[in-house]
Design a protein around this motif. Sequence first.
Motif, PDB file in Angstrom:
ATOM      1  N   UNK A 264      18.065  -4.543  10.213  1.00  0.00           N
ATOM      2  CA  UNK A 264      17.595  -4.234   8.868  1.00  0.00           C
ATOM      3  C   UNK A 264      17.191  -2.767   8.764  1.00  0.00           C
ATOM      4  N   UNK A 265      17.864  -2.043   7.902  1.00  0.00           N
ATOM      5  CA  UNK A 265      17.440  -0.670   7.606  1.00  0.00           C
ATOM      6  C   UNK A 265      16.603  -0.635   6.333  1.00  0.00           C
ATOM      7  N   UNK A 266      16.478  -1.782   5.685  1.00  0.00           N
ATOM      8  CA  UNK A 266      15.723  -1.903   4.434  1.00  0.00           C
ATOM      9  C   UNK A 266      14.926  -3.201   4.482  1.00  0.00           C
ATOM     10  N   UNK A 267      13.896  -3.259   3.628  1.00  0.00           N
ATOM     11  CA  UNK A 267      12.997  -4.414   3.642  1.00  0.00           C
ATOM     12  C   UNK A 267      12.509  -4.644   2.219  1.00  0.00           C
ATOM     13  N   UNK A 268      12.299  -5.898   1.860  1.00  0.00           N
ATOM     14  CA  UNK A 268      11.910  -6.261   0.487  1.00  0.00           C
ATOM     15  C   UNK A 268      10.745  -5.431  -0.054  1.00  0.00           C
ATOM     16  N   UNK A 269       9.701  -5.286   0.748  1.00  0.00           N
ATOM     17  CA  UNK A 269       8.483  -4.604   0.286  1.00  0.00           C
ATOM     18  C   UNK A 269       8.281  -3.293   1.027  1.00  0.00           C
ATOM     19  N   UNK A 270       9.359  -2.544   1.221  1.00  0.00           N
ATOM     20  CA  UNK A 270       9.294  -1.370   2.078  1.00  0.00           C
ATOM     21  C   UNK A 270       8.527  -0.192   1.496  1.00  0.00           C
ATOM     22  N   UNK A 271       8.336  -0.158   0.192  1.00  0.00           N
ATOM     23  CA  UNK A 271       7.803   1.050  -0.436  1.00  0.00           C
ATOM     24  C   UNK A 271       6.432   1.455   0.086  1.00  0.00           C
ATOM     25  N   UNK A 272       5.654   0.498   0.582  1.00  0.00           N
ATOM     26  CA  UNK A 272       4.323   0.810   1.108  1.00  0.00           C
ATOM     27  C   UNK A 272       4.369   1.337   2.534  1.00  0.00           C
ATOM     28  N   UNK A 273       5.525   1.197   3.206  1.00  0.00           N
ATOM     29  CA  UNK A 273       5.557   1.461   4.635  1.00  0.00           C
ATOM     30  C   UNK A 273       6.601   2.485   5.060  1.00  0.00           C
ATOM     31  N   UNK A 274       7.818   2.328   4.598  1.00  0.00           N
ATOM     32  CA  UNK A 274       8.906   3.148   5.108  1.00  0.00           C
ATOM     33  C   UNK A 274       8.712   4.617   4.721  1.00  0.00           C
ATOM     34  N   UNK A 275       9.109   5.487   5.619  1.00  0.00           N
ATOM     35  CA  UNK A 275       8.971   6.948   5.541  1.00  0.00           C
ATOM     36  C   UNK A 275       7.542   7.425   5.839  1.00  0.00           C
ATOM     37  N   UNK A 276       6.636   6.513   6.208  1.00  0.00           N
ATOM     38  CA  UNK A 276       5.255   6.887   6.475  1.00  0.00           C
ATOM     39  C   UNK A 276       4.891   6.580   7.931  1.00  0.00           C
ATOM     40  N   UNK A 277       3.929   7.341   8.481  1.00  0.00           N
ATOM     41  CA  UNK A 277       3.404   7.087   9.823  1.00  0.00           C
ATOM     42  C   UNK A 277       2.150   6.233   9.699  1.00  0.00           C
ATOM     43  N   UNK A 278       2.287   4.970  10.064  1.00  0.00           N
ATOM     44  CA  UNK A 278       1.166   4.027   9.980  1.00  0.00           C
ATOM     45  C   UNK A 278       0.730   3.566  11.368  1.00  0.00           C
ATOM     46  N   UNK A 283      -1.075  -3.233  10.481  1.00  0.00           N
ATOM     47  CA  UNK A 283      -0.003  -3.552   9.541  1.00  0.00           C
ATOM     48  C   UNK A 283      -0.408  -4.801   8.758  1.00  0.00           C
ATOM     49  N   UNK A 284      -0.690  -4.634   7.463  1.00  0.00           N
ATOM     50  CA  UNK A 284      -1.252  -5.737   6.683  1.00  0.00           C
ATOM     51  C   UNK A 284      -0.196  -6.620   6.040  1.00  0.00           C
ATOM     52  N   UNK A 286       2.101  -9.371   6.554  1.00  0.00           N
ATOM     53  CA  UNK A 286       2.320 -10.406   7.574  1.00  0.00           C
ATOM     54  C   UNK A 286       3.808 -10.685   7.800  1.00  0.00           C
ATOM     55  N   UNK A 287       4.603 -10.590   6.742  1.00  0.00           N
ATOM     56  CA  UNK A 287       6.031 -10.875   6.876  1.00  0.00           C
ATOM     57  C   UNK A 287       6.725  -9.809   7.716  1.00  0.00           C
ATOM     58  N   UNK A 288       6.436  -8.548   7.431  1.00  0.00           N
ATOM     59  CA  UNK A 288       7.015  -7.462   8.218  1.00  0.00           C
ATOM     60  C   UNK A 288       6.535  -7.540   9.664  1.00  0.00           C
ATOM     61  N   UNK A 289       5.248  -7.823   9.840  1.00  0.00           N
ATOM     62  CA  UNK A 289       4.705  -7.959  11.191  1.00  0.00           C
ATOM     63  C   UNK A 289       5.411  -9.079  11.956  1.00  0.00           C
TER      64      UNK A 289
END
Length: 341
Positions: A264-278, A283-284, A286-289
């Motif tokens: 997966x290079x993309x994710x349903x709710x990626x806007x809060x996470x992708x391109x950022x250093x977290x 990681x809040x 749960x699905x991505x985790x």
Amino acid sequence: MTEEKKQPLIALFDTKPYDKEVFDQLNSEYGFKIKYFQYHITPDNCILAKDADVVVVFVNDIISKEVIDQLTGFGVKLIALRCSGFNNVDLKYAKGKIPIVRVPAYSPNAIAEHTVALMMTLNRKIHRAYFRTRDSNFTLNGLMGFTMQGKTAGVIGTGKIGKALVKILRGFDMEVLAYDPYPDKKYAEEVGFRYTDLDSLMQMSDIISLNCPLTRETKWLIDKDAIDMMKPGVMVINTGRGKLIKTSDLIDGLKSGQIGSAGLDVYEEESEFFFEDLSDRVLFDDTLARLLTFNNVIITSHQAFFTREAMLNIAGTTMENIRAFLEGEKLVNEVVFSEKN
């Protein structure tokens, strides 16, 4: 005495260092004044674009009714997407209020190559082998893959990216099935693949790759019903848009073994996470985790497009879109609402 021509002001949101580098490099040819903002555009910070003629945004900037109203109220005349997708824009509301332009194709080969990289990594367990050998573990247990020659790949969407992918897969001597509501049968004959219906593609493919846009028709294209008809152990690759896959159903498929692996290079709710250093936070999501716990899942951070050539193409087309608008030319890359969007 003639009045001096005003230098156009561009407000560029969601800026990373590499964005600034390529836009500054190309702007020497255009002479725009560019203000860079590292934040996503939101209703709360639209004020940053108050004096701008054009706003430039990226894939995870949500251009909602509120944002459109504020930008037009401030006198912004154009919204330029520096991406190909436009599902983050309320096109219906924008119609007649402000033109929207995009970058329709910046490097199909870059995305196709990354798609194949995900396939090869998952198949040959390269990610797992890398960590093993770093620990001086040179066993091969659990690393067996399959020979791609002769296997069947299903490619959903044969636009420029899908076509580039098909050509690479045919180079592996794979059988390729494709689905597209607007098939290019001449290209299929030239390259040596065939179009089929979506159900047949799901049922017959060893690897399925999603390379189609996100529309009302394609949202959750891969759900429980689709997964149930796939071959047991199928590999699923998504370098399109996150909401092409219903993630909860994907997880169920992975747990049952119906899906053998997923890239997966993309994710349903990626806007809060992708391109950022977290990396310093919990990681809040749960699905991505949960997805990150599977050793047969590889997630990359929407980087399939990310080559130097692609970045220069994105910046170049964006600047040309802006120049054409400011000079009153036809907007060849304008996106206008239609019932198909």
